[in-house]
Design a protein around this motif. Structure first.
Motif, PDB file in Angstrom:
ATOM      1  N   TYR A 245      -4.558  -8.498   8.247  1.00  0.00           N
ATOM      2  CA  TYR A 245      -5.868  -8.329   8.870  1.00  0.00           C
ATOM      3  C   TYR A 245      -6.434  -6.954   8.514  1.00  0.00           C
ATOM      4  O   TYR A 245      -5.697  -5.999   8.243  1.00  0.00           O
ATOM      5  N   THR A 246      -7.746  -6.870   8.535  1.00  0.00           N
ATOM      6  CA  THR A 246      -8.398  -5.619   8.162  1.00  0.00           C
ATOM      7  C   THR A 246      -7.992  -4.461   9.080  1.00  0.00           C
ATOM      8  O   THR A 246      -7.942  -3.316   8.650  1.00  0.00           O
ATOM      9  N   THR A 247      -7.692  -4.759  10.344  1.00  0.00           N
ATOM     10  CA  THR A 247      -7.272  -3.708  11.264  1.00  0.00           C
ATOM     11  C   THR A 247      -5.905  -3.147  10.920  1.00  0.00           C
ATOM     12  O   THR A 247      -5.554  -2.051  11.351  1.00  0.00           O
ATOM     13  N   GLN A 248      -5.100  -3.897  10.156  1.00  0.00           N
ATOM     14  CA  GLN A 248      -3.769  -3.432   9.776  1.00  0.00           C
ATOM     15  C   GLN A 248      -3.759  -2.708   8.438  1.00  0.00           C
ATOM     16  O   GLN A 248      -2.806  -1.990   8.136  1.00  0.00           O
ATOM     17  N   MET A 249      -4.808  -2.889   7.631  1.00  0.00           N
ATOM     18  CA  MET A 249      -4.798  -2.326   6.295  1.00  0.00           C
ATOM     19  C   MET A 249      -4.714  -0.802   6.315  1.00  0.00           C
ATOM     20  O   MET A 249      -4.084  -0.201   5.444  1.00  0.00           O
ATOM     21  N   ALA A 250      -5.346  -0.165   7.289  1.00  0.00           N
ATOM     22  CA  ALA A 250      -5.323   1.303   7.345  1.00  0.00           C
ATOM     23  C   ALA A 250      -3.916   1.834   7.600  1.00  0.00           C
ATOM     24  O   ALA A 250      -3.630   2.997   7.307  1.00  0.00           O
ATOM     25  N   LEU A 251      -3.025   1.005   8.143  1.00  0.00           N
ATOM     26  CA  LEU A 251      -1.669   1.443   8.451  1.00  0.00           C
ATOM     27  C   LEU A 251      -0.736   1.349   7.251  1.00  0.00           C
ATOM     28  O   LEU A 251       0.362   1.898   7.287  1.00  0.00           O
ATOM     29  N   ILE A 252      -1.141   0.631   6.203  1.00  0.00           N
ATOM     30  CA  ILE A 252      -0.253   0.379   5.066  1.00  0.00           C
ATOM     31  C   ILE A 252      -0.681   1.260   3.893  1.00  0.00           C
ATOM     32  O   ILE A 252      -1.729   1.047   3.298  1.00  0.00           O
ATOM     33  N   PRO A 253       0.129   2.260   3.539  1.00  0.00           N
ATOM     34  CA  PRO A 253      -0.238   3.120   2.404  1.00  0.00           C
ATOM     35  C   PRO A 253       0.050   2.427   1.080  1.00  0.00           C
ATOM     36  O   PRO A 253       0.806   1.451   1.025  1.00  0.00           O
ATOM     37  N   PRO A 254      -0.542   2.886  -0.008  1.00  0.00           N
ATOM     38  CA  PRO A 254      -0.250   2.299  -1.325  1.00  0.00           C
ATOM     39  C   PRO A 254       1.223   2.460  -1.681  1.00  0.00           C
ATOM     40  O   PRO A 254       1.849   3.477  -1.384  1.00  0.00           O
ATOM     41  N   ALA A 255       1.786   1.417  -2.306  1.00  0.00           N
ATOM     42  CA  ALA A 255       3.198   1.417  -2.735  1.00  0.00           C
ATOM     43  C   ALA A 255       4.140   1.662  -1.566  1.00  0.00           C
ATOM     44  O   ALA A 255       5.200   2.285  -1.717  1.00  0.00           O
ATOM     45  N   ALA A 256       3.784   1.158  -0.382  1.00  0.00           N
ATOM     46  CA  ALA A 256       4.624   1.342   0.803  1.00  0.00           C
ATOM     47  C   ALA A 256       5.945   0.598   0.641  1.00  0.00           C
ATOM     48  O   ALA A 256       6.018  -0.466   0.028  1.00  0.00           O
ATOM     49  N   LYS A 257       7.006   1.156   1.209  1.00  0.00           N
ATOM     50  CA  LYS A 257       8.301   0.498   1.176  1.00  0.00           C
ATOM     51  C   LYS A 257       8.271  -0.744   2.065  1.00  0.00           C
ATOM     52  O   LYS A 257       7.697  -0.729   3.154  1.00  0.00           O
ATOM     53  N   ALA A 258       8.901  -1.798   1.586  1.00  0.00           N
ATOM     54  CA  ALA A 258       8.904  -3.066   2.322  1.00  0.00           C
ATOM     55  C   ALA A 258      10.306  -3.634   2.345  1.00  0.00           C
ATOM     56  O   ALA A 258      11.069  -3.512   1.379  1.00  0.00           O
ATOM     57  N   GLY A 303       8.145 -21.188  -1.544  1.00  0.00           N
ATOM     58  CA  GLY A 303       7.804 -21.940  -0.342  1.00  0.00           C
ATOM     59  C   GLY A 303       8.575 -21.504   0.883  1.00  0.00           C
ATOM     60  O   GLY A 303       8.232 -21.892   2.008  1.00  0.00           O
ATOM     61  N   MET A 304       9.642 -20.707   0.712  1.00  0.00           N
ATOM     62  CA  MET A 304      10.395 -20.222   1.864  1.00  0.00           C
ATOM     63  C   MET A 304       9.542 -19.274   2.711  1.00  0.00           C
ATOM     64  O   MET A 304       8.765 -18.487   2.182  1.00  0.00           O
ATOM     65  N   ALA A 305       9.711 -19.349   4.028  1.00  0.00           N
ATOM     66  CA  ALA A 305       9.055 -18.400   4.934  1.00  0.00           C
ATOM     67  C   ALA A 305       9.855 -17.105   4.978  1.00  0.00           C
ATOM     68  O   ALA A 305      11.094 -17.128   4.933  1.00  0.00           O
ATOM     69  N   VAL A 306       9.174 -15.988   5.044  1.00  0.00           N
ATOM     70  CA  VAL A 306       9.826 -14.678   5.086  1.00  0.00           C
ATOM     71  C   VAL A 306       9.117 -13.782   6.097  1.00  0.00           C
ATOM     72  O   VAL A 306       7.966 -14.020   6.467  1.00  0.00           O
ATOM     73  N   TYR A 307       9.847 -12.760   6.545  1.00  0.00           N
ATOM     74  CA  TYR A 307       9.277 -11.688   7.356  1.00  0.00           C
ATOM     75  C   TYR A 307       9.258 -10.418   6.504  1.00  0.00           C
ATOM     76  O   TYR A 307      10.290 -10.013   5.965  1.00  0.00           O
ATOM     77  N   ILE A 308       8.089  -9.806   6.390  1.00  0.00           N
ATOM     78  CA  ILE A 308       7.928  -8.601   5.579  1.00  0.00           C
ATOM     79  C   ILE A 308       7.672  -7.427   6.529  1.00  0.00           C
ATOM     80  O   ILE A 308       6.682  -7.408   7.257  1.00  0.00           O
ATOM     81  N   THR A 309       8.594  -6.468   6.522  1.00  0.00           N
ATOM     82  CA  THR A 309       8.474  -5.276   7.359  1.00  0.00           C
ATOM     83  C   THR A 309       8.070  -4.105   6.478  1.00  0.00           C
ATOM     84  O   THR A 309       8.773  -3.778   5.515  1.00  0.00           O
ATOM     85  N   ILE A 310       6.954  -3.477   6.812  1.00  0.00           N
ATOM     86  CA  ILE A 310       6.400  -2.395   5.994  1.00  0.00           C
ATOM     87  C   ILE A 310       6.391  -1.107   6.806  1.00  0.00           C
ATOM     88  O   ILE A 310       5.945  -1.091   7.962  1.00  0.00           O
ATOM     89  N   GLU A 311       6.899  -0.053   6.205  1.00  0.00           N
ATOM     90  CA  GLU A 311       6.880   1.269   6.832  1.00  0.00           C
ATOM     91  C   GLU A 311       5.482   1.871   6.679  1.00  0.00           C
ATOM     92  O   GLU A 311       4.944   1.959   5.578  1.00  0.00           O
ATOM     93  N   THR A 312       4.902   2.280   7.799  1.00  0.00           N
ATOM     94  CA  THR A 312       3.575   2.899   7.751  1.00  0.00           C
ATOM     95  C   THR A 312       3.706   4.392   7.462  1.00  0.00           C
ATOM     96  O   THR A 312       4.784   4.982   7.585  1.00  0.00           O
ATOM     97  N   ALA A 313       2.614   4.994   7.082  1.00  0.00           N
ATOM     98  CA  ALA A 313       2.609   6.426   6.763  1.00  0.00           C
ATOM     99  C   ALA A 313       2.801   7.250   8.035  1.00  0.00           C
ATOM    100  O   ALA A 313       2.173   6.975   9.068  1.00  0.00           O
ATOM    101  N   ALA A 314       3.674   8.245   7.975  1.00  0.00           N
ATOM    102  CA  ALA A 314       3.901   9.116   9.126  1.00  0.00           C
ATOM    103  C   ALA A 314       2.711  10.058   9.317  1.00  0.00           C
ATOM    104  O   ALA A 314       2.088  10.500   8.353  1.00  0.00           O
TER     105      ALA A 314
END
Length: 396
Positions: A245-258, A303-314
């Motif tokens: 969602y657009t509200t989450q994009m600001a929390l994800i930096p470029p090339a963030a670890k996942a 087709g497998m479902a996954v959970y993607i956890t992304i570290e946000t910028a400190a």
């Protein structure tokens, strides 16, 4: 006469003292430090625990949002405070996604000439094809004519090469290039030169190794020049894609670890955000985010479902322990200490949450003393004593 006046004066003095005592008693109510719901206008013992009731002045709590506790209440309620200060804080964004084929590792096999498909070696999606393995045989009049022209040029060179001034090598090379452009291999061309005989059908081979995704033709059907025969995919790498969602994009930096986790599997795969779609879906206002994962053992399936956890910028921000924040449908509040055993509620605007701490974007400043343990007890104490929710005094 003097005796009557003296008696009247004594009676008036007694009545005056009695009135002052009544006024003084009206300014006090009694409650139990263990059971604050017990309230009485007379001294005595708590009917629940039997402890003596504690006198509390009504004037001390009138027209204020503060609540004052005794030392015993603070100790029994395990009420602890801490000073607000800034610190670096990061968080995690957990997204639900799916595994998809790596489009960069797919190959589309198209028909090089128009003709009829005589045989298919790969008929079912999911079949694995190695590079160089036969894919299909096609009957093409155009290709057969080109073969015959090449064989005829070979024969003419053999007969007239010594007597003719024509450079047959240029003619042969032009004929070979035509066969190469129509997809014949160098080995097939050499076979024509050796046998001087053109087969009716021509076999085409796989240009890459991979799994069959789609088969667009059947045996006996006609393929147009440039039409897709089948598609192959190399599944040694896959894309983990999720909608953001657009509200989450600001929390994800470029090339963030996942970190990618598959439900039911203990294995976690590490990667980084490699792609974020620059254009939003105008209907849903969501973005597409992608992480490339290795799949060398072939355990992952598209087709497998996954959970993607992304570290946000400190970032440097104010945060408090999450237990200090009280939430309800109207928002979030914390309790501040503004004197010895005196506390008041403060509405705040929360942000990120990480490792038991909550970011405070509005309502606190560095140096404030906030209740970090026992906030819910203060909330209940205020409600019992005032008969109202401490958040009811906040306008927004």
């Amino acid at each position: 006469m003097k005796q009557a006046i003296f008696i009247l004066a004594v009676v008036m003095a007694l009545l005056s003292c009695s009135g002052k005592k009544q006024v003084a008693e009206d300014d006090v109510f009694y409650t139990c430090s263990m059971d604050p719901q017990v309230v009485s206008d007379k001294p005595g013992k708590c009917p629940i625990c039997g402890m003596p009731l504690t006198p509390v002045k009504k004037s001390s709590v009138k027209n204020t949002d503060d609540i004052e506790l005794s030392d015993q209440q603070v100790q029994l309620g395990n009420i602890r405070t801490d000073t607000v200060r800034k610190g670096r804080m990061s968080s995690q964004v957990v997204l639900t996604g799916t595994l998809n084929v790596n489009a960069a590792a797919t190959v589309s096999v198209s028909a090089r000439v128009m003709g009829r498909i005589e045989r298919l070696y790969a008929k079912t999606p999911g079949d694995y094809i190695r590079k160089g393995a036969p894919l299909y045989e096609i009957y093409s009049e155009d290709l057969n004519n080109a073969k015959q022209e090449y064989i005829a040029a070979l024969q003419r060179r053999q007969v007239f090469s010594e007597q003719s001034v024509i450079n047959f090598e240029d003619l042969l090379e032009a004929a070979r290039n035509k066969l190469r452009l129509w997809g014949m291999t160098a080995e097939q061309i050499r076979t024509l030169e050796t046998r001087r005989q053109a087969p009716l059908t021509t076999t085409y081979y796989s240009p890459a190794s991979g799994y069959v995704l789609t088969v667009n033709v059947t045996e006996g059907s006609y393929a147009m020049e440039g039409g897709t025969v089948l598609q192959l995919a190399d599944l040694s790498t896959l894309w983990a894609e999720a909608q953001v969602y657009t509200t989450q994009m600001a929390l994800i930096p470029p090339a963030a670890k996942a970190t990618v986790r598959i439900p039911g599997e203990r294995t976690e795969l590490s990667g980084k955000v490699e792609f974020s779609n620059p254009a939003l879906d105008p209907a849903q206002r969501i973005n597409l985010m992608r992480v490339t994962l290795p799949n060398r053992e072939g355990k992952l399936r598209p087709g497998m479902a996954v959970y993607i956890t992304i570290e946000t910028a400190a970032r440097n921000t104010i945060s408090v322990p999450s237990d200090a924040v009280i939430r309800d449908s109207r928002g979030a509040t914390i309790w501040l200490q503004n004197g010895k055993n005196r506390f008041r509620s403060q509405m705040v605007l929360t942000g990120l949450e990480d490792n038991g701490f909550t970011e405070i974007n509005y309502g606190l400043k560095t140096g404030d003393t906030v209740v970090v343990s026992g906030a819910y007890l203060l909330h209940s104490e205020f409600t019992f004593k005032r008969g109202a929710d401490p958040m009811s005094g906040h306008g927004h």
